[in-house]
Design an enzyme around this catalytic site. Structure first.
Site, short mmCIF file in Angstrom:
data_model
loop_
_atom_site.label_atom_id
_atom_site.label_comp_id
_atom_site.label_asym_id
_atom_site.label_seq_id
_atom_site.Cartn_x
_atom_site.Cartn_y
_atom_site.Cartn_z
N ASP A 71 -3.86 11.14 23.06
CA ASP A 71 -2.51 11.02 22.43
C ASP A 71 -2.69 11.79 21.08
O ASP A 71 -1.45 12.00 20.32
CB ASP A 71 -2.47 9.42 22.07
CG ASP A 71 -1.85 8.83 23.41
OD1 ASP A 71 -1.61 9.54 24.37
OD2 ASP A 71 -1.65 7.55 23.14
N ASP A 79 0.85 -1.26 -0.32
CA ASP A 79 -0.05 -0.20 0.04
C ASP A 79 0.97 1.23 0.04
O ASP A 79 0.43 2.40 -0.48
CB ASP A 79 -0.84 0.03 1.16
CG ASP A 79 -2.09 -1.04 1.20
OD1 ASP A 79 -2.12 -1.63 0.01
OD2 ASP A 79 -2.57 -1.30 2.06
#
Length: 366
Positions: free
Chosen positions: A237, A118
């Site tokens: 995060d 990918d």
């Protein structure tokens, strides 16, 4: 009859809805058509992968000798020591080379062939900041969610594409502007526009924009605006802003839904949010998102675009994200719907489980 007359009854509204639905294009109807036969092709190969040398050589010979096409390859691929062997000498003379960030090949290439995983498709997308040629991706890497073709029958498959006998899916991209306040000690690399001392960098992103806390141990604290209105402050995060194509990448690992690439949308997914109610959301493709560092943030933030171009975001900097006008035309193996569900099943093992056994007539009585 008028719209007002039609809307007076529920049957009329249902009829109106059905009429509108009939005009929505079937994804499987999107076909690749050439205004004129393609003459040039760009080959993207995974770097430093010895297993791809033979497929790369076979493909180059097939395209140059049998299809009489002009082949473009990045210079660092040709300069790979593994290719600097005698069997490649005659082939290298027939290949055109270019350098990333130096040579503009946007008007030289008719379509692209990717050999690898990918990442090769993401890299091909990054080479074109405006219109992208159709991309044909062969699965020769690890995951292969975006690479539906197998190399075993590459000659017939490539021939079909050259003849225009293929389906195509338009994968939307994000247009990203990273604006940084002028600072004397900051690098001025990749600057495309300077306004009032501020530096703005432009990117085209196929998968996602990730804003995170970087190496700091403190929570990320960034403000998220939608069309100029503050909608939330992300504490955790970080946050992922992704395309439907990117929904099956980092976003799904962070708990987001998987969205078919034909759906016009932008996904906002928090990364480990410090709030149980902060769930991923989907917004219309036409909105403008803006991310800035909160005024009371304890640390800087970092941004990366499709896993590349990672850079620090400080106070006064901003990241503006909109849907790009330049999607990536990805050539399908069969059609957009079947290819997508095939990738879900083969690569992500979606809904794979052991089936329940059939009940006997005696067991059904209980």
């Amino acid at each position: 009859f008028s719209f007002n007359d039609l809307a007076k009854s529920w049957p009329g509204l249902i009829y109106l809805f059905l009429v509108l639905v009939r005009h929505i294009q079937d994804p499987a109807s999107q076909r690749l058509t050439w205004n004129k036969p393609p003459k040039s092709v760009l080959i993207i190969k995974k770097i430093r992968d010895a297993s791809l040398l033979q497929p790369f050589k076979e493909l180059c010979i097939f395209l140059t000798q049998q299809k009489n096409m002009i082949v473009y390859v990045e210079r660092k691929i040709i300069e790979d020591p593994a290719i600097a062997i005698e069997s490649f000498v005659s082939l290298k003379k027939k290949i055109c080379t270019f350098r990333e960030d130096y040579d503009d090949i946007s008007n030289c290439v008719d379509f692209i062939i990717c050999l690898g995983g990918d990442g090769t498709l993401l890299y091909a997308s990054s080479l074109f900041q405006e219109s992208v040629p159709p991309v044909m991706a062969f699965h020769l890497g690890s995951l292969g969610f975006l690479t539906p073709f197998k190399f075993d029958t590459y000659q017939s498959q490539v021939t079909q594409v050259i003849e225009g006998n293929a389906a195509v899916i338009l994968r939307s991209r994000l247009e990203v502007k990273v604006m940084k306040k002028n600072r004397e000690k900051e690098s001025v690399e990749e600057i495309s526009l300077v306004t009032n001392g501020d530096k703005t960098m432009h990117y085209q992103v196929l998968n996602e924009v990730v804003v995170d806390r970087g190496p700091s141990s403190y929570l990320s604290n960034v403000d998220l605006f939608l069309d100029g209105h503050l909608i939330t402050t992300v504490q955790g995060d970080g946050v992922i802003v992704s395309t439907p194509t990117g929904s099956t990448a980092y976003a799904v690992a962070a708990g987001a839904s998987m969205i078919h690439p034909n759906v016009p949308a932008i996904m906002i997914t928090p990364i480990c949010p410090h709030s149980l109610s902060f769930r991923p959301i989907v917004v219309p493709a036409g909105v403008e998102l803006k991310i800035t560092l909160s005024h009371d943030a304890r640390n800087m933030a970092w941004v990366s675009l499709d896993g590349r171009k990672r850079q620090e975001i400080a106070y006064g900097d901003s990241i503006t994200i909109t849907t790009s006008c330049f999607p990536v035309p990805s050539i399908c193996f069969r059609d957009p719907v079947n290819d997508w569900f095939e990738s879900l099943a083969q690569c992500l093992h979606w809904n794979v489980r052991k089936k329940q056994s059939h009940l006997s007539s005696e067991e059904e009585e209980f």
